[in-house]
Design a protein around this motif. Structure first.
Motif, PDB file in Angstrom:
ATOM      1  N   ARG A 293       0.680  -1.170  -0.009  1.00 31.88           N
ATOM      2  CA  ARG A 293      -0.113  -0.079   0.246  1.00 31.88           C
ATOM      3  C   ARG A 293       0.911   1.305  -0.303  1.00 31.88           C
ATOM      4  N   THR A 294       2.208   1.063   0.531  1.00 32.86           N
ATOM      5  CA  THR A 294       2.719   2.266   0.788  1.00 32.86           C
ATOM      6  C   THR A 294       4.002   2.413   0.117  1.00 32.86           C
TER       7      THR A 294
ATOM      8  N   LEU B 255      -5.042  -5.664   1.882  1.00 35.55           N
ATOM      9  CA  LEU B 255      -5.466  -4.697   0.657  1.00 35.55           C
ATOM     10  C   LEU B 255      -6.636  -4.904   0.558  1.00 35.55           C
TER      11      LEU B 255
ATOM     12  N   GLU C 278      -7.136  -0.808  -3.220  1.00 34.63           N
ATOM     13  CA  GLU C 278      -5.519  -0.732  -2.987  1.00 34.63           C
ATOM     14  C   GLU C 278      -4.955  -1.936  -3.979  1.00 34.63           C
TER      15      GLU C 278
END
Ligand SMILES: [Fe+2]
Length: 304
Positions: A47-48, A74, A78
């Motif tokens: 996600r990041t 997720l 996402e």
């Protein structure tokens, strides 16, 4: 008993450098699962992840062909956002889309289902002019053991063919059709009826494409065998009867055990693989259990 003596003609053990000691990655760790292919990635949050981390992940895919990334959290949005960082998520016309998320196909195997979706060795959607480069499965639910995805390294399959056979296959194209997997040529009525629980196939959607039987990977420049018994109906210009003896030989060679790996899921795992250089297989070894995956495919190039 000469007829029973196996000819040990494979060069797989000496023809490539196994990925026992993967290159160091700055943003995550990679643990290979076999000397042929496949690896488990730890230490990344999809996600990041930074752009640099995503670039490293694609390099890890180049190195290992298929990756299992555990402990992700997720949402559908996402997962789509992650897929978009790798390319264009492709719509897949042969299945119902997840409501609100047309990029996602939900693969659900109920405890009573007898046949697994994807339970043949194949590369995804090679009936398309531009088949997907990547496929990803995000695990929502899986049996306590079993339900792995199996993989076979098709660089090794090509590189270990007899030189005369490779020369014979240079420039040869195959016919890749939905007929075998979804149409009247599929293995049995049961397989077809099971497939219809997932698919919206109709005979009008039967389609096919011509591709080289050995394709060159656009990143590595290596050739990979690109035939499978789910899609490759025949060689171009030959009938199925004329094509089948050699196709059967190639199909059997493609899944030589030394080329293969299995990756195991737990809920929250995301598997991703490169369809341009490996085959995959959905292992259906979990009767009485449920398996639920969210699948996205990412568009690739026209095979050359
Ligand atoms: Fe597949």
């Amino acid at each position: 008993m000469p007829g029973y003596i196996t000819t040990f003609s494979y060069q797989s053990a000496v023809s490539h450098v196994p990925q026992f000691a993967p290159r160091n990655f700055k943003h995550f760790c990679v643990e290979p699962v076999t000397g042929a292919m496949g690896a488990v990635v730890e230490g990344i949050d999809l996600r990041t992840a930074s752009d640099e981390a995503i670039a490293e992940l694609e390099q890890a895919l180049v190195d290992h062909l298929a990756l299992m990334i555990h402990d992700q959290d997720l949402s559908p949005a996402e997962q789509i956002a992650f897929a978009r960082r790798l390319g264009r998520p492709m719509p897949w016309p042969f299945a119902k889309k997840m409501e609100g998320y047309p990029e996602i196909t939900e693969l659900i195997q109920e405890p009573h289902d007898k046949y697994a979706f994807g339970g043949t060795w194949h590369s995804d959607s090679c009936n398309f002019e531009q088949p997907p480069k990547y496929t990803m499965l995000y695990c929502i639910e899986c049996p306590p053991v079993g339900g792995d995805t199996g993989f076979a390294n098709q660089y090794l399959a090509w590189e270990t063919l007899d030189p005369e056979l490779k020369a014979e296959l240079e420039g040869v194209r195959g016919v890749y059709s939905t007929e075998l997997g979804y149409g009247t040529g599929s293995a049995s009525e049961e397989v077809q009826s099971n497939a219809t629980t997932h698919t919206i196939y109709s005979p009008e959607q039967l389609n096919e494409a011509l591709h080289p039987v050995a394709r060159t990977h656009p990143v590595t420049g290596r050739k990979a065998l690109y035939v499978n018994d789910s899609f490759t109906v025949s060689f171009e210009g030959k009938t199925q009867d004329e094509s089948l003896p050699l196709l059967r030989k190639l199909w059997a060679h493609a899944i030589t055990p030394e080329f293969c790996a299995r990756l195991r899921y737990t809920p929250g795992s995301l598997a991703i693989w490169d369809n341009r250089c490996c085959l995959h297989y959905a292992h259906s070894d979990y009767p009485g259990h449920r398996r639920h995956m969210r699948r996205i495919v990412v568009e690739g190039e026209k095979p050359v």
